[in-house]
Design an enzyme around this catalytic site. Sequence first.
Site, PDB file in Angstrom:
ATOM      1  N   GLU A   1      -2.929  10.607   2.897  1.00  0.00           N
ATOM      2  CA  GLU A   1      -4.065  10.676   3.809  1.00  0.00           C
ATOM      3  C   GLU A   1      -4.170  12.062   4.435  1.00  0.00           C
ATOM      4  O   GLU A   1      -3.159  12.626   4.881  1.00  0.00           O
ATOM      5  CB  GLU A   1      -3.927   9.630   4.917  1.00  0.00           C
ATOM      6  CG  GLU A   1      -3.960   8.195   4.406  1.00  0.00           C
ATOM      7  CD  GLU A   1      -3.703   7.188   5.501  1.00  0.00           C
ATOM      8  OE1 GLU A   1      -4.520   6.267   5.662  1.00  0.00           O
ATOM      9  OE2 GLU A   1      -2.675   7.323   6.195  1.00  0.00           O
TER      10      GLU A   1
ATOM     11  N   GLU B   1       0.845  -1.203   0.000  1.00  0.00           N
ATOM     12  CA  GLU B   1       0.000   0.000   0.000  1.00  0.00           C
ATOM     13  C   GLU B   1       0.875   1.247   0.000  1.00  0.00           C
ATOM     14  O   GLU B   1       1.925   1.278   0.639  1.00  0.00           O
ATOM     15  CB  GLU B   1      -0.894  -0.025   1.249  1.00  0.00           C
ATOM     16  CG  GLU B   1      -1.831   1.146   1.400  1.00  0.00           C
ATOM     17  CD  GLU B   1      -2.764   0.969   2.592  1.00  0.00           C
ATOM     18  OE1 GLU B   1      -3.274   1.989   3.093  1.00  0.00           O
ATOM     19  OE2 GLU B   1      -2.982  -0.186   3.031  1.00  0.00           O
TER      20      GLU B   1
END
Length: 271
Positions: free
Chosen positions: A152, A148
């Site tokens: 964010e 990943e």
Amino acid sequence: MKKLILALVVMCMLFTMAGCEKNDKEKETTKPTTSDTPGGEEEDTPVVFEASFKDGFSHEDFQIANGWSNGGMFDCIWSNKNVLFEDDVMKLIIDEMVEGKYRGGEYRTNEFFGYGFYEVEMKPIKNVGVVSSFFTYTGPSDGNPWDEIDIEFLGKNTNIVQFNYFTNGVGNHERIHQLGFDASEEFHKYGFLWEEGKITWFVDGVAVHTADKDIPVTPSKIMMNVWPGKNVIAWLGKYDGTTPITAEYKGIKFTPIEIVDFEALGVEAAE
């Protein structure tokens, strides 16, 4: 005299027709062939994948998460009602509770992508306790290791952005970057260049952070989601239950590593 002229005209027509037939045959024999490629097949040409989330946008290449949750720290259930396309943007929404959890929105590609430049134009949610994201992900549900790469936004402070990545399930690579502006007020472009052994994150086309240790290797889906946290108060702050709250996305873009313009990005390719 008339007969002579008529004969000359007929001869010219015959020569012209013969010339056309010859040219057509030449065209047929000079068509592109695949004999120069291995196995006689055409080579794959890298192409840019781009989606502009305007009204009438086709979902052909994407999936909307619906009816399930990611787990304990995600205090929401994904709902297809929380992914809207209007006003030339995609809206991911957190709203009313269902079965004791809030509803959140998640959108992902069907296909997997590898090394290259990933970019999004977005405005995150400004509200304590929530996350707005753009990232690549694959994991056991795809039959792969958990790899990943994250961008964010923590709603408690949208003057910062957090970068992170996981390789075979191992994370703890968080990096907080001070933006110098409130990301929730206007659209900005955020991205990352994923190379073999290296990730470089960008804000509005400017490189701001690089990681080169234990970098993910598994092709992944491009994803976006918004969600309220649970039992992660130290990280996100305590969600106050405000609904509805919305993040907006104008579009995303992926450029394969083979055709990335490193000079335009102002970075050097990994060796």
